[in-house]
Design an enzyme around this catalytic site. Sequence first.
Site, PDB file in Angstrom:
ATOM      1  N   HIS A   1       8.298 -29.176 -55.947  1.00  0.00           N
ATOM      2  CA  HIS A   1       9.745 -29.274 -56.103  1.00  0.00           C
ATOM      3  C   HIS A   1      10.063 -29.818 -57.485  1.00  0.00           C
ATOM      4  O   HIS A   1       9.205 -29.963 -58.339  1.00  0.00           O
ATOM      5  CB  HIS A   1      10.314 -30.183 -55.014  1.00  0.00           C
TER       6      HIS A   1
ATOM      7  N   ASP B   1      13.439 -33.258 -44.690  1.00  0.00           N
ATOM      8  CA  ASP B   1      13.008 -33.260 -46.094  1.00  0.00           C
ATOM      9  C   ASP B   1      12.511 -31.887 -46.561  1.00  0.00           C
ATOM     10  O   ASP B   1      12.015 -31.095 -45.756  1.00  0.00           O
ATOM     11  CB  ASP B   1      11.907 -34.304 -46.301  1.00  0.00           C
TER      12      ASP B   1
ATOM     13  N   ASP C   1       9.926 -30.519 -47.814  1.00  0.00           N
ATOM     14  CA  ASP C   1       8.497 -30.285 -48.017  1.00  0.00           C
ATOM     15  C   ASP C   1       7.866 -29.828 -46.707  1.00  0.00           C
ATOM     16  O   ASP C   1       8.559 -29.587 -45.721  1.00  0.00           O
ATOM     17  CB  ASP C   1       7.811 -31.544 -48.564  1.00  0.00           C
TER      18      ASP C   1
ATOM     19  N   ARG D   1       8.395 -36.908 -53.064  1.00  0.00           N
ATOM     20  CA  ARG D   1       7.083 -36.316 -52.786  1.00  0.00           C
ATOM     21  C   ARG D   1       7.063 -34.932 -53.410  1.00  0.00           C
ATOM     22  O   ARG D   1       7.588 -33.977 -52.845  1.00  0.00           O
ATOM     23  CB  ARG D   1       6.821 -36.250 -51.284  1.00  0.00           C
TER      24      ARG D   1
ATOM     25  N   GLU E   1       6.020 -31.424 -44.466  1.00  0.00           N
ATOM     26  CA  GLU E   1       6.232 -32.319 -43.329  1.00  0.00           C
ATOM     27  C   GLU E   1       7.668 -32.216 -42.816  1.00  0.00           C
ATOM     28  O   GLU E   1       7.906 -32.251 -41.607  1.00  0.00           O
ATOM     29  CB  GLU E   1       5.911 -33.771 -43.721  1.00  0.00           C
TER      30      GLU E   1
ATOM     31  N   GLU F   1      15.532 -36.906 -40.683  1.00  0.00           N
ATOM     32  CA  GLU F   1      14.435 -37.745 -40.184  1.00  0.00           C
ATOM     33  C   GLU F   1      14.852 -39.182 -39.929  1.00  0.00           C
ATOM     34  O   GLU F   1      14.498 -39.774 -38.911  1.00  0.00           O
ATOM     35  CB  GLU F   1      13.261 -37.801 -41.192  1.00  0.00           C
TER      36      GLU F   1
ATOM     37  N   TYR G   1      14.063 -36.278 -54.504  1.00  0.00           N
ATOM     38  CA  TYR G   1      12.988 -36.401 -53.514  1.00  0.00           C
ATOM     39  C   TYR G   1      11.683 -36.816 -54.186  1.00  0.00           C
ATOM     40  O   TYR G   1      11.315 -36.292 -55.245  1.00  0.00           O
ATOM     41  CB  TYR G   1      12.810 -35.080 -52.777  1.00  0.00           C
TER      42      TYR G   1
END
Length: 854
Positions: A352, A82, A84, A307, A86, A9, A305
């Site tokens: 996670h 990432d 997740d 989130r 998103e 990203e 990470y």
Amino acid sequence: MGHNVVIVESPAKAKTINKYLGKDYTVLASYGHVRDLPAKDGSVLPDEDFAMSWDVDAKSKTRLNDISKAVKGADRIILATDPDREGEAISWHVLEVLNQKKLLKDKEVQRVVFNAITKKSILDAMDHPRDIDSDLVDAYLARRALDYLVGFSLSPVLWRKLPGARSAGRVQSVALRLICDREAEIEVFKPQEYWSITALLKNGAGDPFEARIAEFEGEKLQRLDITSEAQANTIRSMLEAATLSVSRVESKPTKRNPYAPFTTSTLQQDASRRLGFSASRTMQIAQKLYEGVDIGGETMGLITYMRTDGVQIAPEAVPQVRAAIEAEFGPQHLPENPRYYSTKAKNAQEAHEAIRPTDPGRTPRAVARFLNDEQKKLYELIWRRTIASQMASAEIERTSVDILAEGGGKRALLRATGSVVRFPGFLAAYEVQASGEEDEDGKRLPPLSEGEAVSREQIEAKQHFTEPPPRYSEASLIRKMEELGIGRPSTYASVLATLQNRDYVKLEKRRFIPDSKGRVVTSFLESFFKRYVEYDFTADLEERLDLVSDGKLSWKELMRDFWKQFSASIDDIKDLRVSEVLDMLNDELAFVAFPPREDGSHPRSCPKCANGELSLKVGRYGAFVGCSNYPECNFTRQLGASENEAEDTGPRVLGKDPATDEEITVRTGRFGPYVQRGEGKEATRGSIPKGWNAAEIDYERAMQLLSLPRLIGQHPETGKPITAGIGRYGPFVLHEGVYANLETPDEVFTAGINRAVDLLAEKAAKGGARRGAAASLKELGEHPELKGAVTVKDGRYGPYVNHGKVNATLPRGKDPQSVTLEEAVQLIAAKAESKAGKKAPAKKAAKTPAKKKA
């Protein structure tokens, strides 16, 4: 081995990963999402099985062209966004675009995920690729379609029925309701009187301690049970004459276990409480720590990470944490066996590993010189929480002592409590912030034994009143949202920021207070769309979205169920008149809009014309109270303002400007007090700064405000002028487009050249200088309805969005880089409407999507 293209990203992440992979890899950044739903009607078509039309903005086109060129010469494409939902969606979008361009023939496509940006994690991930997780993509599609349909169906209703309302969102509206409901609780709260009785005592050795009343004449007394001064004096008089002795001493050893490692929400909560960081600021700092920091010439991610719903630590990291505990705190703080935590997250797909240091042995002091102040604080918080989670329990001895009071044929019981930490355990790494009651329990008691006589120093009886529930802080609101199952880790910070950016709430002394716009919107939604702002409904919808992530529910089935009822609700109120809405608001917000008067007169009678009736009105800038006899009577006041804060108090004349012979007056408008020279459109105005009392403004002060900006002098290096003024962000000095804040408004009139140069130098050193005018910060793409590009620019008075000849200032605190095309179009439409006095073109797009076909 052929050539590989790795897509992530962010450029920071790309830079770090690039150093870990060899010459056979090219790492490119997508700069976040490359496609989104256009901010116009028809982007999601419910009548066509929720077909979605995606748009690529100008900057994303450039990024995708760069990726496409690299892919043409590659043998393998590795999607490393990432780990997740998103991140999965970004990979899917990139893959879709590459497929449309027919660039994937005979090329291997792999998806890799890693929870930490370290060399080992990256290389391990490359060895274990997988396919795109279609269930996570479906969950993303469902959420994006839901948010679009709610926004583009409900927001136009608000615009038509509530002029001045900005928009409504699926999660933000429920979060706003929490804040408004709490404010309503505070407004109707009636304080209850109660009394506390505290005895200041000494043991036989003369050591002081405190005890509180627990029983009187055989009746147990709780905190609120003594309700009058007479009752309190009766007990105090008895205790002042009584004989006191220890009747019971009980010591009980207890253990306190450590907290689990951080999830996204607990990190945001603790960073708010302990460090004073907002949720969005916490995530910005954590993002940098995750993506990589230069540590002595080597770039590496310092935390995993950020989130996440998970509280578990990767098995391979637990021995590292235990080794760090032994090295830093000694073997006595290490439990015999590792601790294991289970997640409370409802969706295993998104849960996670907890947030932890990538190398637990990397202590805060070891990395301090490589980090800025905020990064140091947040890294230490994460490191200490992680280390503490695997440490031994704290051993605490709690002591409770009863003091028998006898005299005058009456008996009472006083109780003293205290605690002693016998072994700190995890508290050595992560100190617990105690509540008020815990503070009292935490006091250490002197030695006391049963039967021991106790001497009396003083008996205190104090009056108290119960207090209303506190307003939500960022930390407590996130905790409440999590308890109710509203939102998910990636949404908390953005929801809170959106509420502030849209002026629905304001943050004062770190507590949320709903603005009049927010209260009106919440009352409207609760009256006409109650189902969609109910906590249970929103939480249930989140759970169904989680089922989509788990592959247990079709996303289109979810959408069909939702849209059937939601579109019917929209249709039910399409013929609702604004007058009906105002009647409802007058009832729902009566306590705020028309508070009881001390003289007993009717709260809705107009205090100016006497025969008019006060009612809520809605204007371009929100709700206010006005008179029914308008325009003959122009009485108005802000929603929630007191009677003596009415805006039509009339100008106070201070004198005349000797140069123009125009009157200088002090006035009060809907947006606060100001000074004015002259009358009509040509009048000059200056806002009275926050903290200044409008009643105390004199002629000299008014002339100073009207003379701004003030020339301080010429910069010694450039020879260009330095000026001082007061803007929407407060007092400042300005030099060649560079603004630096002054501490107080008074400094605008007193700051000298040395002070100004120092402030400007400090601002430049921090990298916060803003030079030039109208610099383009971000291209958002083509306007969805009108020709021409929409851009974010940085002008003399701050960031704004631009389309053609229309400029709209960004809301205070809004990050220019986070502005979406949808938000920009709304701002531009509102600005165009205010300038032209007619319906903004962007609103033509705001129809119920179900009515339109592709």
